[in-house]
Design a protein around this motif. Sequence first.
Motif, mmCIF file in Angstrom:
data_model
loop_
_atom_site.group_PDB
_atom_site.id
_atom_site.type_symbol
_atom_site.label_atom_id
_atom_site.label_comp_id
_atom_site.label_asym_id
_atom_site.label_seq_id
_atom_site.Cartn_x
_atom_site.Cartn_y
_atom_site.Cartn_z
ATOM 1 N N LEU A 49 0.694 -1.278 0.123
ATOM 2 C CA LEU A 49 -0.043 0.060 -0.060
ATOM 3 C C LEU A 49 0.900 1.413 -0.061
ATOM 4 C CD1 LEU A 49 -2.911 -0.810 2.435
ATOM 5 C CD2 LEU A 49 -2.997 -0.806 0.138
ATOM 6 N N CYS A 50 1.872 1.405 0.920
ATOM 7 C CA CYS A 50 2.754 2.429 0.668
ATOM 8 C C CYS A 50 3.718 2.576 -0.291
ATOM 9 C CB CYS A 50 3.739 2.287 1.974
ATOM 10 S SG CYS A 50 2.789 2.365 3.441
ATOM 11 N N PHE A 51 4.267 1.657 -0.948
ATOM 12 C CA PHE A 51 5.115 1.913 -1.993
ATOM 13 C C PHE A 51 4.631 1.684 -3.443
ATOM 14 C CE2 PHE A 51 7.788 0.791 1.757
ATOM 15 C CZ PHE A 51 8.462 2.294 1.653
ATOM 16 N N LEU A 52 3.878 0.370 -3.519
ATOM 17 C CA LEU A 52 3.481 -0.029 -4.986
ATOM 18 C C LEU A 52 2.194 0.730 -5.592
ATOM 19 C CD1 LEU A 52 4.527 -3.618 -4.761
ATOM 20 C CD2 LEU A 52 5.641 -1.983 -5.838
ATOM 21 N N LEU A 53 1.472 1.024 -4.697
ATOM 22 C CA LEU A 53 0.083 1.590 -5.016
ATOM 23 C C LEU A 53 0.428 3.008 -5.556
ATOM 24 C CD1 LEU A 53 -2.889 0.688 -5.190
ATOM 25 C CD2 LEU A 53 -3.435 1.903 -2.984
ATOM 26 N N PRO A 54 0.950 3.832 -4.767
ATOM 27 C CA PRO A 54 1.045 5.262 -5.599
ATOM 28 C C PRO A 54 1.843 5.270 -6.551
ATOM 29 C CG PRO A 54 1.878 5.291 -3.236
ATOM 30 C CD PRO A 54 1.563 3.845 -3.651
ATOM 31 N N SER A 55 3.000 4.361 -6.929
ATOM 32 C CA SER A 55 3.852 4.415 -8.102
ATOM 33 C C SER A 55 2.839 3.672 -9.042
ATOM 34 C CB SER A 55 5.096 3.574 -8.036
ATOM 35 O OG SER A 55 4.550 2.291 -7.493
ATOM 36 N N GLY A 56 2.045 2.676 -8.995
ATOM 37 C CA GLY A 56 1.223 2.219 -9.925
ATOM 38 C C GLY A 56 0.045 3.320 -10.407
ATOM 39 N N TRP A 57 -0.335 4.025 -9.490
ATOM 40 C CA TRP A 57 -1.393 5.069 -10.150
ATOM 41 C C TRP A 57 -0.583 6.216 -10.911
ATOM 42 C CZ3 TRP A 57 -6.348 6.748 -9.250
ATOM 43 C CH2 TRP A 57 -6.340 7.915 -9.376
ATOM 44 N N VAL A 58 0.587 6.696 -10.439
ATOM 45 C CA VAL A 58 1.224 7.264 -11.436
ATOM 46 C C VAL A 58 1.482 6.588 -12.746
ATOM 47 C CG1 VAL A 58 3.589 8.668 -11.975
ATOM 48 C CG2 VAL A 58 2.495 8.690 -10.008
ATOM 49 N N LEU A 59 1.955 5.534 -12.788
ATOM 50 C CA LEU A 59 2.326 4.786 -14.300
ATOM 51 C C LEU A 59 0.905 4.648 -14.953
ATOM 52 C CD1 LEU A 59 4.943 1.860 -12.989
ATOM 53 C CD2 LEU A 59 5.255 4.146 -14.514
ATOM 54 N N SER A 60 -0.179 4.362 -14.350
ATOM 55 C CA SER A 60 -1.414 4.054 -15.004
ATOM 56 C C SER A 60 -1.887 5.379 -15.597
ATOM 57 C CB SER A 60 -2.434 3.453 -13.995
ATOM 58 O OG SER A 60 -2.787 4.149 -12.949
ATOM 59 N N HIS A 61 -1.596 6.433 -14.802
ATOM 60 C CA HIS A 61 -2.090 7.727 -15.360
ATOM 61 C C HIS A 61 -1.142 8.543 -16.218
ATOM 62 C CE1 HIS A 61 -5.287 6.618 -12.540
ATOM 63 N NE2 HIS A 61 -6.068 7.351 -13.395
ATOM 64 N N LEU A 62 -0.028 8.055 -16.646
ATOM 65 C CA LEU A 62 1.084 8.541 -17.424
ATOM 66 C C LEU A 62 0.649 9.353 -18.605
ATOM 67 C CD1 LEU A 62 3.987 8.937 -16.579
ATOM 68 C CD2 LEU A 62 4.604 7.140 -18.184
ATOM 69 N N GLU A 63 -0.207 8.972 -19.224
ATOM 70 C CA GLU A 63 -0.871 9.559 -20.818
ATOM 71 C C GLU A 63 -1.482 10.879 -20.286
ATOM 72 O OE1 GLU A 63 0.136 8.834 -23.505
ATOM 73 O OE2 GLU A 63 1.477 7.380 -22.641
ATOM 74 N N SER A 64 -2.081 10.613 -19.108
ATOM 75 C CA SER A 64 -2.687 12.051 -18.813
ATOM 76 C C SER A 64 -1.848 13.100 -18.442
ATOM 77 C CB SER A 64 -4.104 11.868 -17.862
ATOM 78 O OG SER A 64 -3.307 11.239 -16.699
ATOM 79 N N TYR A 65 -0.920 12.570 -17.780
ATOM 80 C CA TYR A 65 0.368 13.582 -17.240
ATOM 81 C C TYR A 65 1.114 14.071 -18.284
ATOM 82 C CZ TYR A 65 -0.757 11.782 -12.618
ATOM 83 O OH TYR A 65 -1.139 11.302 -11.359
ATOM 84 N N LYS A 66 1.108 13.688 -19.559
ATOM 85 C CA LYS A 66 1.910 13.753 -20.716
ATOM 86 C C LYS A 66 1.005 15.111 -21.401
ATOM 87 C CE LYS A 66 4.565 9.815 -21.584
ATOM 88 N NZ LYS A 66 4.872 8.557 -22.485
ATOM 89 N N LYS A 67 0.046 15.087 -21.420
ATOM 90 C CA LYS A 67 -0.976 15.955 -22.013
ATOM 91 C C LYS A 67 -0.997 17.390 -21.644
ATOM 92 C CE LYS A 67 -4.704 12.580 -22.972
ATOM 93 N NZ LYS A 67 -5.916 12.420 -22.988
ATOM 94 N N ARG A 68 -0.882 18.274 -22.515
ATOM 95 C CA ARG A 68 -0.759 19.543 -21.944
ATOM 96 C C ARG A 68 -2.115 20.327 -22.179
ATOM 97 N NH1 ARG A 68 4.267 22.824 -22.756
ATOM 98 N NH2 ARG A 68 6.043 21.177 -22.776
ATOM 99 N N GLU A 69 -2.731 20.853 -21.172
ATOM 100 C CA GLU A 69 -4.046 21.456 -21.071
ATOM 101 C C GLU A 69 -3.758 23.143 -21.044
ATOM 102 O OE1 GLU A 69 -6.594 19.902 -18.189
ATOM 103 O OE2 GLU A 69 -5.287 18.141 -18.055
#
Length: 69
Positions: A49-69
């Motif tokens: 919960l402390c290590f893998l869950l946050p990094s998994g969240w970031v990796l799964s939403h990586l495409e939305s982080y790359k988009k410029r708004e």
Amino acid sequence: MSLSTAQLLRGLAGLTRRLPVQRAQIHSKPPREELGTMDVAVGLTSCFLCFLLPSGWVLSHLESYKKRE
């Protein structure tokens, strides 16, 4: 580099070579009590919960982080 700076650095380097290095005295003993199944399960779950869950969240939403708004 000026002559005095070179002499200062050489003096500091010589000083560090003469300092004694302290070594840690580490001794280990067998555990006082064995870890139970529940202890291991709680430990592994908290690590997940402390290590893998946050990094998994970031990796799964990586495409939305790359988009410029």
